[in-house]
Design a protein around this motif. Structure first.
Motif, PDB file in Angstrom:
ATOM      1  N   UNK A  54      57.262  16.340 -95.452  1.00 53.79           N
ATOM      2  CA  UNK A  54      57.930  15.777 -96.618  1.00 53.79           C
ATOM      3  C   UNK A  54      59.431  15.739 -96.458  1.00 53.79           C
ATOM      4  N   UNK A  55      59.987  16.700 -95.733  1.00 52.00           N
ATOM      5  CA  UNK A  55      61.442  16.757 -95.533  1.00 52.00           C
ATOM      6  C   UNK A  55      61.925  15.691 -94.559  1.00 52.00           C
ATOM      7  N   UNK A  56      61.047  15.250 -93.690  1.00 52.48           N
ATOM      8  CA  UNK A  56      61.477  14.296 -92.673  1.00 52.48           C
ATOM      9  C   UNK A  56      61.030  12.884 -92.998  1.00 52.48           C
ATOM     10  N   UNK A  57      60.683  12.625 -94.254  1.00 46.60           N
ATOM     11  CA  UNK A  57      60.226  11.295 -94.653  1.00 46.60           C
ATOM     12  C   UNK A  57      61.320  10.267 -94.349  1.00 46.60           C
ATOM     13  N   UNK A  58      60.957   9.272 -93.619  1.00 45.97           N
ATOM     14  CA  UNK A  58      61.923   8.255 -93.200  1.00 45.97           C
ATOM     15  C   UNK A  58      61.959   7.123 -94.209  1.00 45.97           C
ATOM     16  N   UNK A  59      63.135   6.801 -94.670  1.00 46.71           N
ATOM     17  CA  UNK A  59      63.340   5.653 -95.541  1.00 46.71           C
ATOM     18  C   UNK A  59      64.287   4.717 -94.810  1.00 46.71           C
ATOM     19  N   UNK A  60      63.847   3.493 -94.521  1.00 45.43           N
ATOM     20  CA  UNK A  60      64.729   2.580 -93.786  1.00 45.43           C
ATOM     21  C   UNK A  60      65.965   2.228 -94.616  1.00 45.43           C
ATOM     22  N   UNK A  61      67.082   1.951 -93.938  1.00 49.00           N
ATOM     23  CA  UNK A  61      68.291   1.604 -94.684  1.00 49.00           C
ATOM     24  C   UNK A  61      68.121   0.277 -95.429  1.00 49.00           C
TER      25      UNK A  61
END
Length: 185
Positions: free
Chosen positions: A17-24
């Motif tokens: 959950x801490x490393x969830x990637x959200x694209x810019x």
């Protein structure tokens, strides 16, 4: 299921959950193809043809202006080279020169900043065409704990700060702040 296995699974879920990637946001990369807009810290070379006393390098100050002889402060923040040259020419036309011919170029870009898991975090001069990878190299390279897969870049776009997690091959811009994260394992 044992208590230890349950704890390991919960830790793994929490870390995922801490490393969830959200694209810019799209604007994060779109700005790279737009004309460069000046900001505080840029040093500009203003050439007023046939006017040696006005041709010089001028620093965009913290209020976003350059200060020139005869005409005083000229707003530069947020302007492109063409827009600023037109603004300077308009001020010079107002009682000083009949047909001022003005050009504006970047003499020195404002610096970029790098922090996190690099050997020498800090402020460095920007050079046109830099990538996040070259910025890391300039700062002495990654530390042994660095996550080398991607970096976080904080960039100001139209007065709003945006953060994007990008690969090292992504270009950077003057004023960007690059953060190299620590890897987990």
């Amino acid at each position: 299921m044992s208590l230890r296995l349950w704890g390991v699974l919960m830790l793994a879920a929490a870390m995922a959950g801490c490393t969830h990637y959200v694209p810019p946001a799209p604007a994060f990369h779109e700005i790279l193809t737009e004309p460069y807009r000046y900001d505080a810290g840029d040093r500009l070379r203003v050439t007023v043809f046939e006017q040696a006393n006005l041709t010089n390098s001028y620093l965009v100050d913290t209020s976003g202006n350059i200060s020139m002889p005869l005409i005083g402060g000229v707003p530069a923040k947020g302007k492109t080279a063409t827009e600023l040259a037109a603004a300077i020419a308009a001020k010079l036309k107002n009682g000083f020169l009949r047909q001022p011919d003005v050009s504006v170029d970047v003499d020195q870009y404002r610096p970029f900043f790098i922090m996190g898991e690099v050997k020498n975090a800090g402020q460095y001069p920007y050079v046109a065409g830099m990538t996040a990878q070259t910025a890391v190299a300039i700062s002495g390279g990654f530390t042994a704990r660095a996550d080398q897969s991607a970096v976080d870049i904080t960039r100001q776009i139209n007065g709003e700060l945006m953060v994007g997690r990008v690969p090292g091959t992504d270009p950077i811009r003057p004023g960007d702040t690059i953060y190299v994260r620590e890897r987990f394992f």
